[in-house]
Design a protein around this motif. Sequence first.
Motif, mmCIF file in Angstrom:
data_model
loop_
_atom_site.group_PDB
_atom_site.id
_atom_site.type_symbol
_atom_site.label_atom_id
_atom_site.label_comp_id
_atom_site.label_asym_id
_atom_site.label_seq_id
_atom_site.Cartn_x
_atom_site.Cartn_y
_atom_site.Cartn_z
ATOM 1 N N VAL A 1 82.532 7.354 -3.194
ATOM 2 C CA VAL A 1 83.226 7.859 -2.008
ATOM 3 C C VAL A 1 82.202 8.477 -1.059
ATOM 4 O O VAL A 1 81.311 9.205 -1.498
ATOM 5 N N ASP A 2 82.330 8.195 0.243
ATOM 6 C CA ASP A 2 81.398 8.753 1.211
ATOM 7 C C ASP A 2 81.877 10.107 1.731
ATOM 8 O O ASP A 2 82.935 10.612 1.312
ATOM 9 N N GLU A 3 81.116 10.706 2.647
ATOM 10 C CA GLU A 3 81.437 12.057 3.113
ATOM 11 C C GLU A 3 82.731 12.108 3.921
ATOM 12 O O GLU A 3 83.338 13.166 4.061
ATOM 13 N N ARG B 1 77.281 8.170 5.847
ATOM 14 C CA ARG B 1 76.579 9.012 4.876
ATOM 15 C C ARG B 1 77.424 9.180 3.624
ATOM 16 O O ARG B 1 78.651 9.329 3.706
ATOM 17 N N GLY B 2 76.744 9.164 2.503
ATOM 18 C CA GLY B 2 77.431 9.378 1.248
ATOM 19 C C GLY B 2 77.438 10.839 0.837
ATOM 20 O O GLY B 2 77.184 11.740 1.642
ATOM 21 N N ARG B 3 77.709 11.076 -0.436
ATOM 22 C CA ARG B 3 77.734 12.405 -1.013
ATOM 23 C C ARG B 3 76.970 12.370 -2.329
ATOM 24 O O ARG B 3 76.965 11.360 -3.016
ATOM 25 N N LEU B 4 76.332 13.477 -2.674
ATOM 26 C CA LEU B 4 75.698 13.567 -3.981
ATOM 27 C C LEU B 4 76.776 13.636 -5.054
ATOM 28 O O LEU B 4 77.785 14.339 -4.896
ATOM 29 N N LYS C 1 66.916 10.054 1.466
ATOM 30 C CA LYS C 1 66.833 11.395 2.047
ATOM 31 C C LYS C 1 68.096 11.796 2.782
ATOM 32 O O LYS C 1 68.546 12.948 2.710
ATOM 33 N N TYR C 2 68.700 10.846 3.508
ATOM 34 C CA TYR C 2 69.883 11.164 4.309
ATOM 35 C C TYR C 2 71.170 10.612 3.702
ATOM 36 O O TYR C 2 72.219 10.613 4.361
ATOM 37 N N LEU C 3 71.080 10.122 2.477
ATOM 38 C CA LEU C 3 72.246 9.575 1.775
ATOM 39 C C LEU C 3 72.945 8.489 2.594
ATOM 40 O O LEU C 3 74.174 8.364 2.578
ATOM 41 N N ASN C 4 72.148 7.677 3.279
ATOM 42 C CA ASN C 4 72.730 6.598 4.075
ATOM 43 C C ASN C 4 72.247 5.215 3.638
ATOM 44 O O ASN C 4 72.359 4.240 4.383
ATOM 45 N N VAL C 5 71.693 5.138 2.436
ATOM 46 C CA VAL C 5 71.332 3.855 1.845
ATOM 47 C C VAL C 5 72.263 3.614 0.661
ATOM 48 O O VAL C 5 72.368 4.468 -0.229
ATOM 49 N N LEU C 6 72.952 2.473 0.674
ATOM 50 C CA LEU C 6 73.835 2.138 -0.435
ATOM 51 C C LEU C 6 73.087 1.233 -1.399
ATOM 52 O O LEU C 6 72.545 0.195 -1.004
ATOM 53 N N PHE C 7 73.028 1.643 -2.673
ATOM 54 C CA PHE C 7 72.402 0.866 -3.729
ATOM 55 C C PHE C 7 73.498 0.177 -4.538
ATOM 56 O O PHE C 7 74.553 0.772 -4.815
ATOM 57 N N ILE C 8 73.223 -1.061 -4.924
ATOM 58 C CA ILE C 8 74.247 -1.920 -5.549
ATOM 59 C C ILE C 8 73.678 -2.552 -6.808
ATOM 60 O O ILE C 8 72.661 -3.270 -6.759
ATOM 61 N N THR C 9 74.302 -2.305 -7.951
ATOM 62 C CA THR C 9 73.907 -2.978 -9.193
ATOM 63 C C THR C 9 74.711 -4.260 -9.356
ATOM 64 O O THR C 9 75.824 -4.399 -8.842
ATOM 65 N N THR C 10 74.126 -5.205 -10.096
ATOM 66 C CA THR C 10 74.776 -6.494 -10.326
ATOM 67 C C THR C 10 74.573 -6.915 -11.780
ATOM 68 O O THR C 10 73.852 -6.270 -12.538
ATOM 69 N N ALA C 11 75.213 -8.020 -12.154
ATOM 70 C CA ALA C 11 75.154 -8.495 -13.536
ATOM 71 C C ALA C 11 74.827 -9.979 -13.578
ATOM 72 O O ALA C 11 75.316 -10.766 -12.751
ATOM 73 N N ASN D 1 69.399 10.446 -8.095
ATOM 74 C CA ASN D 1 68.920 11.761 -8.526
ATOM 75 C C ASN D 1 68.122 12.374 -7.373
ATOM 76 O O ASN D 1 66.991 11.968 -7.110
ATOM 77 N N ASP D 2 68.727 13.333 -6.671
ATOM 78 C CA ASP D 2 68.065 13.908 -5.504
ATOM 79 C C ASP D 2 66.867 14.775 -5.892
ATOM 80 O O ASP D 2 65.938 14.945 -5.092
ATOM 81 N N GLU D 3 66.850 15.310 -7.103
ATOM 82 C CA GLU D 3 65.735 16.155 -7.528
ATOM 83 C C GLU D 3 64.452 15.343 -7.724
ATOM 84 O O GLU D 3 63.348 15.815 -7.419
ATOM 85 N N SER D 4 64.588 14.133 -8.222
ATOM 86 C CA SER D 4 63.411 13.283 -8.442
ATOM 87 C C SER D 4 63.289 12.184 -7.391
ATOM 88 O O SER D 4 62.323 11.421 -7.405
ATOM 89 N N ASN D 5 64.265 12.104 -6.482
ATOM 90 C CA ASN D 5 64.319 11.050 -5.465
ATOM 91 C C ASN D 5 64.200 9.673 -6.115
ATOM 92 O O ASN D 5 63.326 8.863 -5.775
#
Length: 337
Positions: free
Chosen positions: A237-239, A321-324, A288-298, A48-52
């Motif tokens: 998908v990235d940019e 860089r990713g995309r919003l 901020k720059y959409l260059n951190v990949l977050f990964i969920t797991t189970a 969520n880019d609005e709330s970071n």
Amino acid sequence: MNSDEVVKEAVLRSVLNDPPTSSNSAHEVHATLVADTGCLLGECVLYNDESNAVCWTDIDGKALHCLSLEDGSLKKTTLPRMLGAFCLTTQKDVILCGWENGFQLWNIETETEISEYSKGPPVNPKGLPSRLNDGRCDPTGERFICGGFFGNDERVRMKVYSCRFDKDGRLRHESIIDNVKITNSLCFSPSGDVMYFCDSPTKTIQQYEYKDGQAKSPQKVWSWDQEKIGFPDGSCVDEEGFIWSALWRSGDGPGRIHRIDPASGSVVFTIHIPDTTSQCTCVCFGGKYLNVLFITTASIGRDSLVEPQAGGLYAVKVPFRGRLESRFRLKQGAEET
């Protein structure tokens, strides 16, 4: 365990502020555990880019987690039912939910329903353990594409649905892909005219021609080795238009994320989970720059002595860089429906 113990704040700061750990030419990096949330089935992670903040659902745990990238605080909201997938909307604090049994607008701050369930055929006619699963808002912001999980019952087949507002301003859904066991990897090309999808037991990511909520002409993009344990799970998908696919490996070694060239089907970059956690479920770009990949797991189905960090949130800065993700566009007055 309190939130300070769950969130590895110093590690999170390092991931967000340090340069990428490799150059583009290195072809692989290792992720780091940033929140030891122990989710049963962490899924559908979104930035969520609005709330970071990064938010994700624990489907079987009936919880929504939101991690602030500003101060490292973690909020956990208990949910009234299983949330298979969700998308952000143009209204602050309002998400469009793919609950276990249907689509509905929900306010995450007040924890209240703000719409009726969408109209259309039953999305889960057999009831639990089958349910809705993976989903993404399409690039137009007009439709939420979300499909089902068959509950490991071979008699059950699910569908992928397109949920939108009808001309009367009510949510309505219709099926666009039939005969599905486990919906995963739903995401879109930067141009918006290609939708990616995987029915996970097939171990194959396909691309569809996408227009006006309809998906046609599937073609194979990439397959996980049929002889190996595991399958593609959630993707983004990235940019540059490359697919980032989380691999669910069911205990067969540490998890990983592949960056896939959709034109050639080649794996061109890999992220490794640094410990024994094997079930990666979904990914998103944030920061901020959409260059951190977050990964969920189970953690579901795994021995906590063997995979003690399973169910946690991992992150890594990458040289891409990713995309919003698109937000679902609410009709005026929808929040009061």
